[in-house]
Design an enzyme around this catalytic site. Structure first.
Site, PDB file in Angstrom:
ATOM      1  N   SER A  28       0.827  -1.206   0.000  1.00 15.28           N
ATOM      2  CA  SER A  28       0.000   0.000   0.000  1.00 15.28           C
ATOM      3  C   SER A  28       0.856   1.249   0.000  1.00 15.28           C
ATOM      4  O   SER A  28       0.334   2.352  -0.065  1.00 15.28           O
ATOM      5  CB  SER A  28      -0.939   0.004   1.215  1.00 15.28           C
ATOM      6  OG  SER A  28      -0.203  -0.105   2.417  1.00 15.28           O
ATOM      7  N   ASN A 115      -2.678  -1.966  13.238  1.00 17.28           N
ATOM      8  CA  ASN A 115      -4.129  -1.773  13.125  1.00 17.28           C
ATOM      9  C   ASN A 115      -4.581  -0.474  13.811  1.00 17.28           C
ATOM     10  O   ASN A 115      -5.370   0.290  13.252  1.00 17.28           O
ATOM     11  CB  ASN A 115      -4.873  -2.970  13.711  1.00 17.28           C
ATOM     12  CG  ASN A 115      -4.546  -4.251  12.962  1.00 17.28           C
ATOM     13  OD1 ASN A 115      -3.915  -4.204  11.904  1.00 17.28           O
ATOM     14  ND2 ASN A 115      -4.960  -5.392  13.494  1.00 17.28           N
ATOM     15  N   THR A 160     -38.892  27.373 -12.358  1.00 18.72           N
ATOM     16  CA  THR A 160     -39.283  26.062 -11.848  1.00 18.72           C
ATOM     17  C   THR A 160     -39.505  25.218 -13.105  1.00 18.72           C
ATOM     18  O   THR A 160     -39.937  25.752 -14.134  1.00 18.72           O
ATOM     19  CB  THR A 160     -40.578  26.105 -11.009  1.00 18.72           C
ATOM     20  OG1 THR A 160     -41.632  26.593 -11.834  1.00 18.72           O
ATOM     21  CG2 THR A 160     -40.439  27.006  -9.783  1.00 18.72           C
ATOM     22  N   HIS A 161     -39.172  23.960 -13.031  1.00 19.82           N
ATOM     23  CA  HIS A 161     -39.229  23.088 -14.216  1.00 19.82           C
ATOM     24  C   HIS A 161     -38.390  23.645 -15.370  1.00 19.82           C
ATOM     25  O   HIS A 161     -38.662  23.361 -16.530  1.00 19.82           O
ATOM     26  CB  HIS A 161     -40.680  22.884 -14.687  1.00 19.82           C
ATOM     27  CG  HIS A 161     -41.637  22.555 -13.594  1.00 19.82           C
ATOM     28  ND1 HIS A 161     -41.916  21.272 -13.190  1.00 19.82           N
ATOM     29  CD2 HIS A 161     -42.352  23.362 -12.763  1.00 19.82           C
ATOM     30  CE1 HIS A 161     -42.783  21.291 -12.192  1.00 19.82           C
ATOM     31  NE2 HIS A 161     -43.054  22.551 -11.899  1.00 19.82           N
ATOM     32  N   SER A 282     -12.083  25.206 -28.982  1.00 20.13           N
ATOM     33  CA  SER A 282     -12.204  23.967 -29.740  1.00 20.13           C
ATOM     34  C   SER A 282     -11.082  23.932 -30.769  1.00 20.13           C
ATOM     35  O   SER A 282     -10.701  24.959 -31.326  1.00 20.13           O
ATOM     36  CB  SER A 282     -13.561  23.936 -30.438  1.00 20.13           C
ATOM     37  OG  SER A 282     -13.519  23.063 -31.552  1.00 20.13           O
ATOM     38  N   LYS A 288     -15.736  28.638 -30.645  1.00 21.15           N
ATOM     39  CA  LYS A 288     -16.144  28.017 -29.389  1.00 21.15           C
ATOM     40  C   LYS A 288     -15.378  28.525 -28.182  1.00 21.15           C
ATOM     41  O   LYS A 288     -14.187  28.757 -28.228  1.00 21.15           O
ATOM     42  CB  LYS A 288     -15.929  26.489 -29.459  1.00 21.15           C
ATOM     43  CG  LYS A 288     -16.867  25.740 -30.374  1.00 21.15           C
ATOM     44  CD  LYS A 288     -18.337  25.824 -29.968  1.00 21.15           C
ATOM     45  CE  LYS A 288     -18.639  25.075 -28.697  1.00 21.15           C
ATOM     46  NZ  LYS A 288     -18.398  23.625 -28.853  1.00 21.15           N
ATOM     47  N   ASN A 290     -15.572  27.033 -24.315  1.00 16.57           N
ATOM     48  CA  ASN A 290     -16.271  25.979 -23.579  1.00 16.57           C
ATOM     49  C   ASN A 290     -16.130  26.140 -22.064  1.00 16.57           C
ATOM     50  O   ASN A 290     -15.067  26.499 -21.572  1.00 16.57           O
ATOM     51  CB  ASN A 290     -15.736  24.617 -24.004  1.00 16.57           C
ATOM     52  CG  ASN A 290     -16.015  24.332 -25.478  1.00 16.57           C
ATOM     53  OD1 ASN A 290     -17.048  24.764 -26.000  1.00 16.57           O
ATOM     54  ND2 ASN A 290     -15.110  23.662 -26.137  1.00 16.57           N
ATOM     55  N   GLU A 295     -18.102  21.842 -16.347  1.00 13.65           N
ATOM     56  CA  GLU A 295     -18.299  20.492 -16.904  1.00 13.65           C
ATOM     57  C   GLU A 295     -17.470  19.452 -16.158  1.00 13.65           C
ATOM     58  O   GLU A 295     -17.947  18.354 -15.839  1.00 13.65           O
ATOM     59  CB  GLU A 295     -17.933  20.472 -18.392  1.00 13.65           C
ATOM     60  CG  GLU A 295     -18.938  21.203 -19.256  1.00 13.65           C
ATOM     61  CD  GLU A 295     -18.494  21.234 -20.712  1.00 13.65           C
ATOM     62  OE1 GLU A 295     -19.227  20.715 -21.547  1.00 13.65           O
ATOM     63  OE2 GLU A 295     -17.406  21.761 -21.012  1.00 13.65           O
ATOM     64  N   TYR A 322     -10.190  -5.832  12.879  1.00 10.41           N
ATOM     65  CA  TYR A 322      -9.507  -5.390  11.664  1.00 10.41           C
ATOM     66  C   TYR A 322      -9.460  -6.498  10.621  1.00 10.41           C
ATOM     67  O   TYR A 322      -9.201  -7.660  10.928  1.00 10.41           O
ATOM     68  CB  TYR A 322      -8.062  -4.943  11.986  1.00 10.41           C
ATOM     69  CG  TYR A 322      -7.296  -4.559  10.734  1.00 10.41           C
ATOM     70  CD1 TYR A 322      -7.395  -3.280  10.208  1.00 10.41           C
ATOM     71  CD2 TYR A 322      -6.533  -5.496  10.033  1.00 10.41           C
ATOM     72  CE1 TYR A 322      -6.742  -2.923   9.037  1.00 10.41           C
ATOM     73  CE2 TYR A 322      -5.875  -5.156   8.862  1.00 10.41           C
ATOM     74  CZ  TYR A 322      -5.984  -3.868   8.370  1.00 10.41           C
ATOM     75  OH  TYR A 322      -5.350  -3.522   7.209  1.00 10.41           O
ATOM     76  N   GLN A 327      -7.480  -1.841   4.097  1.00  7.57           N
ATOM     77  CA  GLN A 327      -6.433  -1.138   3.352  1.00  7.57           C
ATOM     78  C   GLN A 327      -7.025  -0.451   2.118  1.00  7.57           C
ATOM     79  O   GLN A 327      -6.493   0.533   1.628  1.00  7.57           O
ATOM     80  CB  GLN A 327      -5.347  -2.137   2.944  1.00  7.57           C
ATOM     81  CG  GLN A 327      -4.204  -1.526   2.183  1.00  7.57           C
ATOM     82  CD  GLN A 327      -3.022  -2.478   2.106  1.00  7.57           C
ATOM     83  OE1 GLN A 327      -2.444  -2.831   3.123  1.00  7.57           O
ATOM     84  NE2 GLN A 327      -2.674  -2.905   0.901  1.00  7.57           N
ATOM     85  N   LYS A 330      -8.216   3.614   1.610  1.00  8.67           N
ATOM     86  CA  LYS A 330      -7.420   4.821   1.405  1.00  8.67           C
ATOM     87  C   LYS A 330      -7.618   5.476   0.052  1.00  8.67           C
ATOM     88  O   LYS A 330      -7.790   6.697  -0.035  1.00  8.67           O
ATOM     89  CB  LYS A 330      -5.946   4.519   1.641  1.00  8.67           C
ATOM     90  CG  LYS A 330      -5.697   4.373   3.108  1.00  8.67           C
ATOM     91  CD  LYS A 330      -4.375   3.782   3.444  1.00  8.67           C
ATOM     92  CE  LYS A 330      -4.475   3.127   4.791  1.00  8.67           C
ATOM     93  NZ  LYS A 330      -5.456   1.999   4.839  1.00  8.67           N
TER      94      LYS A 330
END
Ligand code: ARG
Length: 461
Positions: A28, A115, A160-161, A282, A288, A290, A295, A322, A327, A330
């Site tokens: 690990s 542990n 709304t909607h 782009s 463009k 963006n 996003e 344990y 492990q 993480k």
């Protein structure tokens, strides 16, 4: 090598060395090395405690504490060689300590197990991570307050909607975002209480035979208290799960904001412009620009929800105490911390530079019959029942739609065909400003209330 002795720290009872495949499979250190500072702090506190209760001599404890300081400095400086064959961060550091200081290094692990050690390290690490996140959230919510103040009077359509509903102030919308992140902050603070409890002293699962002083260790490490049950303390990761739940919710909020910013920055909405330095172009379409930040944040939300899911499923089949399964806590936990921190940080930078196109916002609010409810409320004030008012205004809207005009552009004579109660004071009620100003109570959208909410948030009321 498949026969002979096993040279691991735990290799005494083994008659063959570990297979290379097993080493690569079970290591690990490639991802838990980032716990090194907290591992060192935990070990130093443990050593000082063993010294205090007489298990370690002063000289051994001093050698351990100093040796760990030196190792920490080397790791910080990139001068430490992590070894996969030493499995994890704990054994890499402990082995190096023994290599440097000899016998005393071998005494560090007295009364302790990996542990309770790993449970301690992860809690310390997560506590620092939460504190860092709280600071970024404060910066972000401060930026939202500033933007809300700048746009306290700016009118935009409320939806709304995703249909134009009623006018709201842009500032009010920003304060809605801020409410979400303030609750997220409270959730993190609440999680922090349960993170900040010391498991060290639980040893492997049952506690230890040495006369340890757990409160002394807790005080050194800034824990609020010690765990009550050793079996639970080495095995449960609910504190990490709770954190991931809080992180997932932060991401869900940021994702909702992102969705709005993506829509608002399209030419069809045109409500906001995002700063060039946070956008990309782009490679084929020269026009463009963006909205990559929102996003990506929306996309990364799926990751953090996945991290929460991973930890929940990781835990669900585990008997006490344990198990090595843990492990696997993480990578999802670290991913959640890294992702939510990166997203909050970039939003804290981006929010102050959101450009608001007030003219476009206003046009959009005016175009959608957003003051129709105000006309109905006007008729109610003149004595009509709300349901009848609703019906009359619906007919007026249908008429205006057919004419391609706004309600406020209809003549008084025309409006009166829908209700004789309408008089020439109607126009004040159905303008955008009139509509906003009329919603003047705590929690509502009028510019005055937005300013009052900002003052309360700043503690100035
Ligand atoms: N790398 C392990 C973990 O992350 C440390 C604890 C290992 N304990 C053990 N008994 N093998 O959980």
């Amino acid at each position: 090598m498949t026969s002979g002795r096993n040279s691991k720290l735990w290799g005494g009872r083994f008659s063959e060395s570990t297979s290379d495949l097993m080493e690569a499979f079970s290591e690990s250190v490639s991802f838990d090395a980032r716990l090194f500072r907290h591992d060192i702090l935990g070990s130093q506190a443990h050593a000082r405690m063993l010294q205090k209760v007489g298990v370690l001599t002063d000289a051994d404890a001093a050698a351990i504490v100093d040796g760990l300081d030196a190792i920490g400095a080397d790791i910080e400086a990139g001068r430490f060689e992590w070894k996969t064959e030493l499995e994890d961060v704990h054994m890499n550091i402990e082995s190096e300590l023994t290599r440097r200081i000899g016998e005393a290094g071998k005494r560090l692990h007295t009364g302790r197990s990996r542990n309770d050690q790993v449970a301690t390290d992860v809690r310390l690490y997560l506590r620092d991570a939460i504190d860092a996140l709280l600071a970024v959230i404060d910066a972000l919510s401060g930026a939202l307050l500033d933007l809300a103040e700048r746009e306290a009077e700016s009118v935009m359509p409320g939806f709304t909607h995703l249909q134009v509903a009623q006018p709201v102030t842009f500032g009010h919308h920003m304060l809605a975002w801020r409410e979400q992140i303030r609750r997220d902050r409270e959730r993190l603070l609440d999680v922090r209480k349960r993170v900040n409890v010391l498991p060290l002293g639980s040893a492997a699962l049952a506690g230890t035979v040495y006369p340890i002083d757990r409160h002394f260790v807790a005080a050194q490490l800034g824990f609020d208290g010690v765990t009550e049950n050793s079996l639970d303390a080495v095995s449960d990761r609910d504190f990490a799960i709770e954190f991931c739940a809080a992180a997932a919710l932060i991401m869900v909020h940021l994702s909702r904001w992102s969705e709005e910013l993506i829509l608002w920055s399209t030419p069809m909405f045109g409500f906001v412009t995002l700063p060039d330095r946070f956008c990309t172009g782009s490679s084929i379409m020269p026009q463009k620009k963006n909205p990559d930040v929102p996003e990506l944040v929306r996309g990364k939300t799926g990751r953090v929800i996945g991290d929460l899911q991973a930890l929940l499923v990781l835990m669900k089949g585990q008997p006490l105490a344990y198990n090595r399964d843990n492990q696997e806590d993480k990578e999802p936990l670290f991913d959640a911390i890294d992702t939510v921190s990166a997203c909050l940080r970039i939003y804290a930078e981006l929010v102050p530079s959101i450009g608001v196109n007030r003219t476009r916002c206003r046009e959009a609010a005016a175009a959608g019959y957003s003051t129709a409810t105000d006309l109905a409320d006007y008729l109610v004030r003149k004595g009509l029942a709300f349901r009848d008012a609703h019906h009359a205004v619906g007919a007026a809207v249908a008429h205006a739609l057919a004419q391609g005009r706004d309600l406020s552009a209809l003549s008084l004579q025309t409006l009166q065909t829908f209700s004789p109660l309408i008089e020439d004071d109607v126009y004040a009620a159905i303008t955008l400003e009139g509509s906003l100003a009329a919603r003047n109570h705590i929690g509502a959208t009028s510019p005055a209330q937005v300013r009052a909410a900002i003052a309360r948030a700043r503690g100035h009321d």
